[in-house]
Design an enzyme around this catalytic site. Structure first.
Site, PDB file in Angstrom:
ATOM      1  N   ALA A 146       0.839  -1.197   0.000  1.00  0.00           N
ATOM      2  CA  ALA A 146       0.000   0.000   0.000  1.00  0.00           C
ATOM      3  C   ALA A 146       0.872   1.243   0.000  1.00  0.00           C
ATOM      4  O   ALA A 146       1.934   1.281   0.620  1.00  0.00           O
ATOM      5  CB  ALA A 146      -0.924   0.003   1.214  1.00  0.00           C
ATOM      6  N   CYS A 205       2.993   7.191   7.869  1.00  0.00           N
ATOM      7  CA  CYS A 205       1.955   8.133   8.306  1.00  0.00           C
ATOM      8  C   CYS A 205       0.560   7.631   7.973  1.00  0.00           C
ATOM      9  O   CYS A 205      -0.315   7.564   8.832  1.00  0.00           O
ATOM     10  CB  CYS A 205       2.191   9.502   7.673  1.00  0.00           C
ATOM     11  SG  CYS A 205       0.906  10.703   8.076  1.00  0.00           S
ATOM     12  N   ALA A 217       6.872  10.257  26.925  1.00  0.00           N
ATOM     13  CA  ALA A 217       5.750  11.200  27.015  1.00  0.00           C
ATOM     14  C   ALA A 217       5.788  12.215  25.890  1.00  0.00           C
ATOM     15  O   ALA A 217       5.524  13.399  26.081  1.00  0.00           O
ATOM     16  CB  ALA A 217       5.756  11.909  28.370  1.00  0.00           C
ATOM     17  N   GLY A 271      10.751   7.984  20.387  1.00  0.00           N
ATOM     18  CA  GLY A 271      11.281   8.703  19.234  1.00  0.00           C
ATOM     19  C   GLY A 271      11.428   7.814  18.019  1.00  0.00           C
ATOM     20  O   GLY A 271      11.059   6.637  18.030  1.00  0.00           O
ATOM     21  N   HIS A 320       3.658  16.805   7.218  1.00  0.00           N
ATOM     22  CA  HIS A 320       3.479  18.017   6.416  1.00  0.00           C
ATOM     23  C   HIS A 320       4.812  18.704   6.139  1.00  0.00           C
ATOM     24  O   HIS A 320       4.958  19.363   5.114  1.00  0.00           O
ATOM     25  CB  HIS A 320       2.498  18.983   7.095  1.00  0.00           C
ATOM     26  CG  HIS A 320       2.719  19.210   8.543  1.00  0.00           C
ATOM     27  ND1 HIS A 320       2.298  18.322   9.505  1.00  0.00           N
ATOM     28  CD2 HIS A 320       3.314  20.221   9.208  1.00  0.00           C
ATOM     29  CE1 HIS A 320       2.625  18.790  10.704  1.00  0.00           C
ATOM     30  NE2 HIS A 320       3.248  19.936  10.544  1.00  0.00           N
ATOM     31  N   HIS A 343     -17.960  35.834  14.903  1.00  0.00           N
ATOM     32  CA  HIS A 343     -18.472  35.554  16.248  1.00  0.00           C
ATOM     33  C   HIS A 343     -19.765  34.750  16.143  1.00  0.00           C
ATOM     34  O   HIS A 343     -20.614  35.067  15.308  1.00  0.00           O
ATOM     35  CB  HIS A 343     -18.758  36.865  16.989  1.00  0.00           C
ATOM     36  CG  HIS A 343     -19.404  36.655  18.325  1.00  0.00           C
ATOM     37  ND1 HIS A 343     -18.699  36.236  19.433  1.00  0.00           N
ATOM     38  CD2 HIS A 343     -20.700  36.793  18.726  1.00  0.00           C
ATOM     39  CE1 HIS A 343     -19.523  36.138  20.465  1.00  0.00           C
ATOM     40  NE2 HIS A 343     -20.751  36.466  20.055  1.00  0.00           N
TER      41      HIS A 343
END
Length: 461
Positions: A37, A42, A180, A266, A317, A440
């Site tokens: 694929a 990502c 984390a 990482g 990106h 608004h």
């Protein structure tokens, strides 16, 4: 031997975008991808499936605990994990098929197998149908992989990386997340919402290293209220399968027993075994390919590199921007990426988004700045939708007022940050944002108010 103007090795966000842009510019383009694929880590086992699970798990949590606040009463809410996983896989399949359609539309030749550069202008495709192809130019876009940690015995089932954590067959009773950072927090939140006890172990004394400290501190408080347990300053020395579960060992601490372990410390570049050693393509100590920042060309003329396999933020990106810039540079057009205007987003709830400099970076650099803060609790739309956690933080140069950094924690922060990215890209001032009309009621008004706050003239607080 097939001949092309350009061969791209890797069909992730950087690679497939570079291939499409080059084809648009009139080049005869080929793309080599090892997986069946297209879309890379990502799309297949990263950004997209994790966001599908984040959305599904958030809806489950809402139905369980919060819909009644909106006057919506539901019956017994049950989790159908196989259905949730099936939807995730359907989303991924639809998008990978979409990229294959874009390749056909742009007449890009796709080769399935592992690409190895055997000489400048020549690439071997190793797979079920091996072939050698020639090209005037080569772009390396081989992406990255999860980094290992000494002592942690990854078995791909009980102890795994983000790949395995996207497809657990059942909700763990106790999941230990090592790291984390973005990946650890996002997947930790998924399984916590679905009912797991989640313990996050982090070597540093804070979560989300690299993000603005003030925003990261608020994020930790919010996530703790949601049930995540953080143990900071923990040096993990080992993790192994023990019986039907796992045990995690930390320096100076009692062992932690759990059902599953997610290793998220990482990522490393995929630059081994693709022919770089033989050609002496320059790389740094961590394996990232060294490039000319103005062209993305490596130390070997005609060979370029983009995305996670070169230094910089490991973001889809960012790779896409580099793919477009590199292809355009090869075609003789302007080649540039503004790395000061690359946003980063953490898709927890609330979302966390950032672009530009953090307050710590400005202090360390000695750059004078002014700060504007505005909380979502003072925003009308946030109150209407019941999403009042978080704030907007704008950092502007003390003398020129140019926007240097924007950091948001709150609902839809990942969408809201786009305005800040545009502001930095066009060199806007906080006054420019303050004088821009915002509809608004919208969450975006919090950005306008934070811009007002830079000058000490907030209206609604």
């Amino acid at each position: 031997m097939p001949e092309h103007d350009l061969v791209v090795i890797g069909a992730g966000p950087g690679g497939y975008v570079a291939a499409i842009r080059a084809a648009q510019l009139g080049m005869n383009v080929a793309c080599i991808e090892e997986a069946n694929a297209l879309g890379g880590t990502c799309l297949r086992i990263g950004c997209i499936p994790s966001k599908a699970l984040l959305e599904a798990s958030e809806l489950y949590k809402m139905a369980q605990h919060h819909l009644s606040e909106y006057g919506v009463t539901v019956g017994d809410v049950k989790l159908d994990l196989p259905a949730m996983m099936k939807r995730k896989d359907t989303v991924v399949t639809g998008l990978t098929n979409g990229i294959a359609g874009l390749f056909r539309k742009n007449k890009i030749t796709r080769y399935t197998g592992r690409g190895r550069i055997v000489a400048p202008g020549k690439v071997a495709v190793e797979g079920a149908q091996p072939v050698e192809i020639t090209a005037k130019k080569i772009i390396i876009a081989t992406g990255s992989r999860s980094a290992p940690l000494k002592g942690v015995e990854v078995d791909g089932t009980m102890i795994g990386t983000s790949t395995e954590a996207l497809s657990f067959p059942e909700v763990p009773k106790h999941l230990v997340v090592i790291g984390a950072g973005v990946i650890g927090l996002e997947l930790g939140c998924v399984w916590a919402r679905l009912g797991a006890k989640v313990t996050v172990l982090e070597y540093l004394d804070r979560i989300l290293p690299g993000m603005d400290t003030e925003i990261a501190t608020e994020a930790q408080k919010i996530l703790q209220k949601q049930g995540l347990e953080f143990r900071l300053g923990m040096r993990v020395t080992g993790a192994r399968v023990k019986g039907a579960g796992c045990v995690v060992e930390c320096d100076g601490q009692p062992p932690i027993e759990c059902d599953r372990v997610l290793l998220a410390v990482g990522r490393l570049p995929n630059t081994d075994d693709i022919g770089l050693e033989k050609l002496n393509v320059a790389r740094n100590q961590r394996g990232f390919i060294t490039i000319d920042p103005h062209s993305f060309e490596t130390s070997i003329p005609g060979i370029y590199a983009i995305g996670d396999c070169i230094p910089g933020p490991m973001l889809a990106h960012k790779a896409e921007e580099e793919g477009v810039a590199c292809a355009e540079g090869i075609a003789g057009k302007y080649c540039h990426v503004n790395y000061d205007a690359i946003p980063g987003v953490v898709y927890t709830d609330p979302e966390i988004a950032s672009v530009g400099k953090t307050e710590e970076q400005l202090k360390d650099s000695g750059i004078p700045y002014r700060k504007g803060l505005f909380p979502f609790i003072a925003n009308g739309r946030a109150k209407a939708i019941g999403r009042t956690e978080g704030r907007v933080k704008i950092l502007a140069h003390a003398e020129t007022d140019r926007v240097l950094g924007v950091h948001i924690i709150g609902a839809h922060a990942g969408d809201l940050i786009a305005e800040a990215v545009a502001a930095i890209e066009f060199g806007a001032s906080s006054e420019d944002i303050a004088r821009t009309s915002h509809a608004h009621p919208t969450l975006a008004e919090a950005i306008k108010e934070a811009a007002y706050a830079v000058d000490g003239r907030t209206i609604h607080m």
